[in-house]
Design a protein around this motif. Structure first.
Motif, PDB file in Angstrom:
ATOM      1  N   ILE A 121      19.961  59.115  37.520  1.00 25.94           N
ATOM      2  CA  ILE A 121      18.651  58.480  37.321  1.00 25.94           C
ATOM      3  C   ILE A 121      18.029  59.091  36.068  1.00 25.94           C
ATOM      4  O   ILE A 121      18.006  60.314  35.921  1.00 25.94           O
ATOM      5  CB  ILE A 121      17.747  58.716  38.555  1.00 25.94           C
ATOM      6  CG1 ILE A 121      18.342  57.982  39.771  1.00 25.94           C
ATOM      7  CG2 ILE A 121      16.319  58.266  38.290  1.00 25.94           C
ATOM      8  CD1 ILE A 121      17.634  58.247  41.079  1.00 25.94           C
ATOM      9  N   ILE A 122      17.563  58.257  35.162  1.00 30.10           N
ATOM     10  CA  ILE A 122      17.019  58.762  33.903  1.00 30.10           C
ATOM     11  C   ILE A 122      15.503  58.692  33.943  1.00 30.10           C
ATOM     12  O   ILE A 122      14.925  57.634  34.205  1.00 30.10           O
ATOM     13  CB  ILE A 122      17.551  57.939  32.698  1.00 30.10           C
ATOM     14  CG1 ILE A 122      19.080  57.779  32.786  1.00 30.10           C
ATOM     15  CG2 ILE A 122      17.132  58.590  31.381  1.00 30.10           C
ATOM     16  CD1 ILE A 122      19.869  59.070  32.785  1.00 30.10           C
ATOM     17  N   LYS A 123      14.863  59.847  33.699  1.00 31.67           N
ATOM     18  CA  LYS A 123      13.397  59.898  33.749  1.00 31.67           C
ATOM     19  C   LYS A 123      12.826  59.595  32.374  1.00 31.67           C
ATOM     20  O   LYS A 123      13.104  60.297  31.392  1.00 31.67           O
ATOM     21  CB  LYS A 123      12.912  61.261  34.239  1.00 31.67           C
ATOM     22  CG  LYS A 123      11.392  61.278  34.441  1.00 31.67           C
ATOM     23  CD  LYS A 123      10.953  62.417  35.338  1.00 31.67           C
ATOM     24  CE  LYS A 123       9.448  62.393  35.552  1.00 31.67           C
ATOM     25  NZ  LYS A 123       9.008  63.500  36.419  1.00 31.67           N
ATOM     26  N   LEU A 124      12.018  58.538  32.318  1.00 33.14           N
ATOM     27  CA  LEU A 124      11.571  57.995  31.033  1.00 33.14           C
ATOM     28  C   LEU A 124      10.164  58.435  30.650  1.00 33.14           C
ATOM     29  O   LEU A 124       9.301  58.678  31.503  1.00 33.14           O
ATOM     30  CB  LEU A 124      11.616  56.468  31.092  1.00 33.14           C
ATOM     31  CG  LEU A 124      12.966  55.846  31.457  1.00 33.14           C
ATOM     32  CD1 LEU A 124      12.847  54.328  31.494  1.00 33.14           C
ATOM     33  CD2 LEU A 124      14.057  56.280  30.481  1.00 33.14           C
ATOM     34  N   SER A 125       9.953  58.469  29.352  1.00 34.63           N
ATOM     35  CA  SER A 125       8.645  58.832  28.803  1.00 34.63           C
ATOM     36  C   SER A 125       7.777  57.598  28.623  1.00 34.63           C
ATOM     37  O   SER A 125       8.261  56.556  28.175  1.00 34.63           O
ATOM     38  CB  SER A 125       8.837  59.508  27.443  1.00 34.63           C
ATOM     39  OG  SER A 125       7.581  59.680  26.819  1.00 34.63           O
ATOM     40  N   PRO A 126       6.474  57.720  28.918  1.00 30.13           N
ATOM     41  CA  PRO A 126       5.560  56.611  28.644  1.00 30.13           C
ATOM     42  C   PRO A 126       5.049  56.638  27.202  1.00 30.13           C
ATOM     43  O   PRO A 126       4.337  55.726  26.794  1.00 30.13           O
ATOM     44  CB  PRO A 126       4.412  56.878  29.622  1.00 30.13           C
ATOM     45  CG  PRO A 126       4.349  58.371  29.683  1.00 30.13           C
ATOM     46  CD  PRO A 126       5.786  58.852  29.551  1.00 30.13           C
ATOM     47  N   ASN A 127       5.417  57.688  26.471  1.00 28.65           N
ATOM     48  CA  ASN A 127       4.878  57.845  25.111  1.00 28.65           C
ATOM     49  C   ASN A 127       5.736  57.079  24.103  1.00 28.65           C
ATOM     50  O   ASN A 127       6.225  57.630  23.125  1.00 28.65           O
ATOM     51  CB  ASN A 127       4.796  59.335  24.767  1.00 28.65           C
ATOM     52  CG  ASN A 127       3.940  60.089  25.767  1.00 28.65           C
ATOM     53  OD1 ASN A 127       2.761  59.796  25.934  1.00 28.65           O
ATOM     54  ND2 ASN A 127       4.542  61.034  26.471  1.00 28.65           N
ATOM     55  N   VAL A 128       5.923  55.792  24.392  1.00 28.99           N
ATOM     56  CA  VAL A 128       6.784  54.928  23.577  1.00 28.99           C
ATOM     57  C   VAL A 128       6.130  53.546  23.491  1.00 28.99           C
ATOM     58  O   VAL A 128       5.243  53.225  24.285  1.00 28.99           O
ATOM     59  CB  VAL A 128       8.188  54.771  24.202  1.00 28.99           C
ATOM     60  CG1 VAL A 128       8.928  56.096  24.220  1.00 28.99           C
ATOM     61  CG2 VAL A 128       8.106  54.198  25.614  1.00 28.99           C
ATOM     62  N   THR A 129       6.589  52.740  22.541  1.00 29.39           N
ATOM     63  CA  THR A 129       6.031  51.388  22.419  1.00 29.39           C
ATOM     64  C   THR A 129       6.755  50.398  23.327  1.00 29.39           C
ATOM     65  O   THR A 129       6.172  49.416  23.756  1.00 29.39           O
ATOM     66  CB  THR A 129       6.124  50.884  20.965  1.00 29.39           C
ATOM     67  OG1 THR A 129       7.438  51.149  20.484  1.00 29.39           O
ATOM     68  CG2 THR A 129       5.096  51.571  20.090  1.00 29.39           C
ATOM     69  N   ASP A 130       8.044  50.663  23.632  1.00 26.34           N
ATOM     70  CA  ASP A 130       8.797  49.699  24.426  1.00 26.34           C
ATOM     71  C   ASP A 130       9.634  50.403  25.488  1.00 26.34           C
ATOM     72  O   ASP A 130      10.834  50.629  25.322  1.00 26.34           O
ATOM     73  CB  ASP A 130       9.705  48.871  23.492  1.00 26.34           C
ATOM     74  CG  ASP A 130      10.564  47.874  24.262  1.00 26.34           C
ATOM     75  OD1 ASP A 130      10.213  47.542  25.420  1.00 26.34           O
ATOM     76  OD2 ASP A 130      11.592  47.433  23.711  1.00 26.34           O
ATOM     77  N   ILE A 131       8.998  50.740  26.599  1.00 25.15           N
ATOM     78  CA  ILE A 131       9.717  51.495  27.646  1.00 25.15           C
ATOM     79  C   ILE A 131      10.799  50.623  28.290  1.00 25.15           C
ATOM     80  O   ILE A 131      11.858  51.115  28.685  1.00 25.15           O
ATOM     81  CB  ILE A 131       8.734  52.058  28.695  1.00 25.15           C
ATOM     82  CG1 ILE A 131       9.438  53.124  29.574  1.00 25.15           C
ATOM     83  CG2 ILE A 131       8.111  50.942  29.546  1.00 25.15           C
ATOM     84  CD1 ILE A 131       8.502  53.960  30.413  1.00 25.15           C
ATOM     85  N   ALA A 132      10.575  49.310  28.340  1.00 27.96           N
ATOM     86  CA  ALA A 132      11.569  48.417  28.943  1.00 27.96           C
ATOM     87  C   ALA A 132      12.857  48.417  28.127  1.00 27.96           C
ATOM     88  O   ALA A 132      13.960  48.400  28.690  1.00 27.96           O
ATOM     89  CB  ALA A 132      11.000  47.005  29.067  1.00 27.96           C
ATOM     90  N   PHE A 168      -2.433  56.018  36.779  1.00 27.77           N
ATOM     91  CA  PHE A 168      -1.798  55.079  37.720  1.00 27.77           C
ATOM     92  C   PHE A 168      -1.652  53.651  37.168  1.00 27.77           C
ATOM     93  O   PHE A 168      -0.563  53.067  37.235  1.00 27.77           O
ATOM     94  CB  PHE A 168      -2.547  55.080  39.059  1.00 27.77           C
ATOM     95  CG  PHE A 168      -1.964  54.146  40.087  1.00 27.77           C
ATOM     96  CD1 PHE A 168      -0.743  54.406  40.677  1.00 27.77           C
ATOM     97  CD2 PHE A 168      -2.645  52.990  40.445  1.00 27.77           C
ATOM     98  CE1 PHE A 168      -0.199  53.533  41.624  1.00 27.77           C
ATOM     99  CE2 PHE A 168      -2.115  52.112  41.387  1.00 27.77           C
ATOM    100  CZ  PHE A 168      -0.880  52.388  41.975  1.00 27.77           C
ATOM    101  N   PRO A 169      -2.710  53.066  36.586  1.00 25.21           N
ATOM    102  CA  PRO A 169      -2.542  51.690  36.084  1.00 25.21           C
ATOM    103  C   PRO A 169      -1.524  51.584  34.945  1.00 25.21           C
ATOM    104  O   PRO A 169      -0.836  50.574  34.814  1.00 25.21           O
ATOM    105  CB  PRO A 169      -3.947  51.319  35.585  1.00 25.21           C
ATOM    106  CG  PRO A 169      -4.865  52.287  36.236  1.00 25.21           C
ATOM    107  CD  PRO A 169      -4.082  53.545  36.417  1.00 25.21           C
ATOM    108  N   VAL A 170      -1.439  52.640  34.128  1.00 28.16           N
ATOM    109  CA  VAL A 170      -0.454  52.646  33.036  1.00 28.16           C
ATOM    110  C   VAL A 170       0.955  52.698  33.622  1.00 28.16           C
ATOM    111  O   VAL A 170       1.849  51.943  33.221  1.00 28.16           O
ATOM    112  CB  VAL A 170      -0.689  53.857  32.102  1.00 28.16           C
ATOM    113  CG1 VAL A 170       0.369  53.894  31.006  1.00 28.16           C
ATOM    114  CG2 VAL A 170      -2.086  53.812  31.504  1.00 28.16           C
TER     115      VAL A 170
END
Lengths: 253, 321
Positions: free
Chosen positions: B179-190, B237-239
């Motif tokens: 499982i890869i834990k992703l950063s929200p500090n990006v423009t395109d997390i998808a 939470f909403p982010v």
């Protein structure tokens, strides 16, 4: 650690910025001087860690300084307010190391936890000297309470308005000239004061002792690693769980 | 609401179980890495076997003390931290932490792996997967998103190609679900989630903390010694919910959704956004019993929304389009 509901019984101003709050409820988890409690306040995500000044069968006394938004809001809590509190946090002072003539050195908001310690030491028939440091006369609190326990109390004020003019270390040096050697010291206060005590009392004075530290905490019960400090003796300790009291030999400035 | 057509009458309802990469969880609640230590701080307070699982503290090859203090600052409805991956190193995790954990936790744990190079991610993943304690580990969670370390950490999680490289390399040394834990500090997390899926990841977890800072107005200095830190708690939470929603649209692998979850209501909402399981992070630091309480509240909150099987609501908010 025990999570309990405590009821505010009194919340009184001691000096223009220092307040004393008595809380009633299950305080059975508080077992040692130098421990702290962590109060949940409405509108704040993190709790407020405050050191324990005194504890009796169903009451705990804390003394706090209105320094930030949270502690400022605490000054407005009225009698009857019920608070969610984590009690009995941290590892406090080890009174068994005191020897016969310990000296307790407190500065400003670091003074309160020394009160419960003094109470324990007096009960154990120790000859307790207390050196209290304040900026000026209007900031003095609890000197009388320590004296009432049976402690020898010396005061230092930065502006010289009461007692010895200067810092607690100046008072210590003066006492050292007139009194017998101290067997051990316990101290709590601002970092600059703790460093001066480490230098003058521990390193140069050759007296062993314990320091109580303050650090910004996340949880207060050892989970977040927010307050870790490196030790001179190797490894680290969490101020909230393994501290806030550290032995002099452990401290790595 | 998506209702299950084939209700198994032999199973007790409400059914809180979910399947995460082939492992059945009793419930989807997984305390998040960095907020639950190696488990036993909380095991002193309650039986942590009530949890679905938990993700242990981010573990690196060598022991790390982390950043200087102060490394905690409060924020409106949350907390900033700049701990910087304090941990005893993988050898000690295998020799000390996992044996101690085995005394208090009898479910598969999620092993959070952190690093400063691809080689480090690979070595820590390999050691955990091959150790005599490997049976205790259910999943490897590779943290490519720590915002508090320099030269590594988050830099792998902000670039799709680098993220894919970490996945490919770690994939080769473990048969555990990855499982890869992703950063929200990006423009395109998808896009990054998709790159991880294409490279062989079995799941993604998101979000790690959002980079932020606070300033002490009395000194005009940053409160955190590291200047910046990661924001977590209800504020994010909403982010987090939005990002889980977007990632769910982009990938087929399961998502562990996290960021500001403090109640069972939040769990339901995060699962409707697309999460198969949920991480609970900062809530554990403000309320020591938070994760246990969320687990206990789940059945009544499910009843409130007419949910019989929690697994049925995964991604439910996408079916209305």
């Amino acid at each position: 650690m025990k999570q309990v509901k405590l009821t505010v019984k009194s919340n009184k101003m001691l000096t223009p910025t220092t307040y004393r709050m008595r809380l009633e409820g299950d305080v059975s988890a508080i077992t040692q001087p130098g421990q702290f409690i962590n109060l949940k306040l409405d509108g704040h995500f993190l709790r407020r860690p405050i050191s324990v000044c005194d504890v009796e069968s169903s009451h705990v006394t804390i003394i706090y300084k209105a320094l930030g938004q949270g502690t400022e809001e605490m000054t407005h809590l009225e009698s009857g307010t019920v608070l969610d509190v984590l009690t009995g946090l941290g590892t406090g002072f080890d009174s068994s190391r005191s020897g016969d003539a310990p000296v307790l050195i407190g500065g400003g908001v670091g003074i309160p936890p020394l009160y419960l310690l003094a109470k324990h030491l007096i009960r154990e028939k120790k000859k307790v000297t207390v050196i209290l440091g304040y900026n000026s006369e209007d900031e003095i609190y609890y000197a009388g309470e320590f004296a009432a326990l049976g402690c020898e109390v010396k005061i230092a004020t930065a502006d010289g308005s009461v007692g010895i003019k200067g810092f607690v270390t100046d008072a210590y040096k003066e006492l050292k000239r007139t009194l017998n050697d101290y067997t051990y010291f316990y101290t709590c206060g601002p970092t600059a004061m703790l460093k001066a005590i480490y230098r003058d009392v521990y390193t140069r004075g050759g007296v062993d002792g314990e320091f109580s530290f303050e650090e910004r905490m996340g949880c207060g019960y050892g989970a977040c690693m927010g307050c870790s400090v490196l030790l001179k003796t190797g490894g680290y300790k969490r101020i909230c769980k393994d501290g806030p009291v550290l032995r002099a030999e452990e401290i790595y400035w | 609401m998506v209702a299950s057509k084939n209700i198994d009458v032999n199973k007790r309802l409400p059914d809180t179980r979910v399947d995460l990469c082939g492992i059945t969880l009793d419930n989807p609640v997984i305390p998040a890495s960095g907020c639950f230590g190696y488990g036993y701080e909380f095991a002193e307070l309650y039986d942590i076997n009530c949890l679905g699982s938990f993700s242990f503290k981010g573990t690196t090859l060598e022991p790390r003390f982390g950043n200087k203090t102060p490394r905690i600052a409060e924020a409106p409805a949350g907390v900033l931290n700049s701990v910087g991956l304090q941990n005893p190193g993988v050898s000690k995790v295998i020799s000390h932490e996992l044996p101690r954990l085995a005394e208090v936790f009898n479910k598969p744990v999620m092993a959070n792996v952190s690093g400063f190079s691809i080689e480090e991610y690979v070595e820590v993943t390999r050691r955990l997967s091959e150790s005599e304690r490997a049976d205790q580990i259910g999943w490897i969670e590779v943290n490519i998103s720590c915002p508090n370390v320099h030269g590594g950490g988050m830099s792998f999680g902000t670039d799709a190609d680098m993220a894919a490289e970490v996945v490919e390399a770690t994939r080769k040394v473990t048969s555990k679900p990855l499982i890869i834990k992703l950063s929200p500090n990006v423009t395109d997390i998808a896009g990054i989630a998709k790159a991880c899926e294409d490279a062989g990841a079995d799941g993604v977890s998101l979000i790690n903390t959002l980079m932020g800072m606070r300033i002490d107005k009395k000194t005009a200095m940053p409160i955190l010694a590291n200047t910046t830190g990661g924001l977590s708690g209800p504020a994010v939470f909403p982010v987090a919910l939005r990002m889980v929603y977007q990632v769910y649209e982009a990938v087929k692998i399961p998502i562990v959704g996290m960021g500001g979850i403090t109640t069972a209501e939040d769990v339901i909402e995060m699962m409707m956004a697309g999460a198969t399981a949920v991480g609970v992070g900062a809530a554990n630091l403000a309320e020591p019993y938070a994760s246990k309480q969320i687990v206990e509240e789940l059945p009544s909150v499910m009843a409130k929304y007419g949910i019989e099987r929690l697994a049925d609501i995964i991604g439910a908010s996408h079916s209305h389009k």
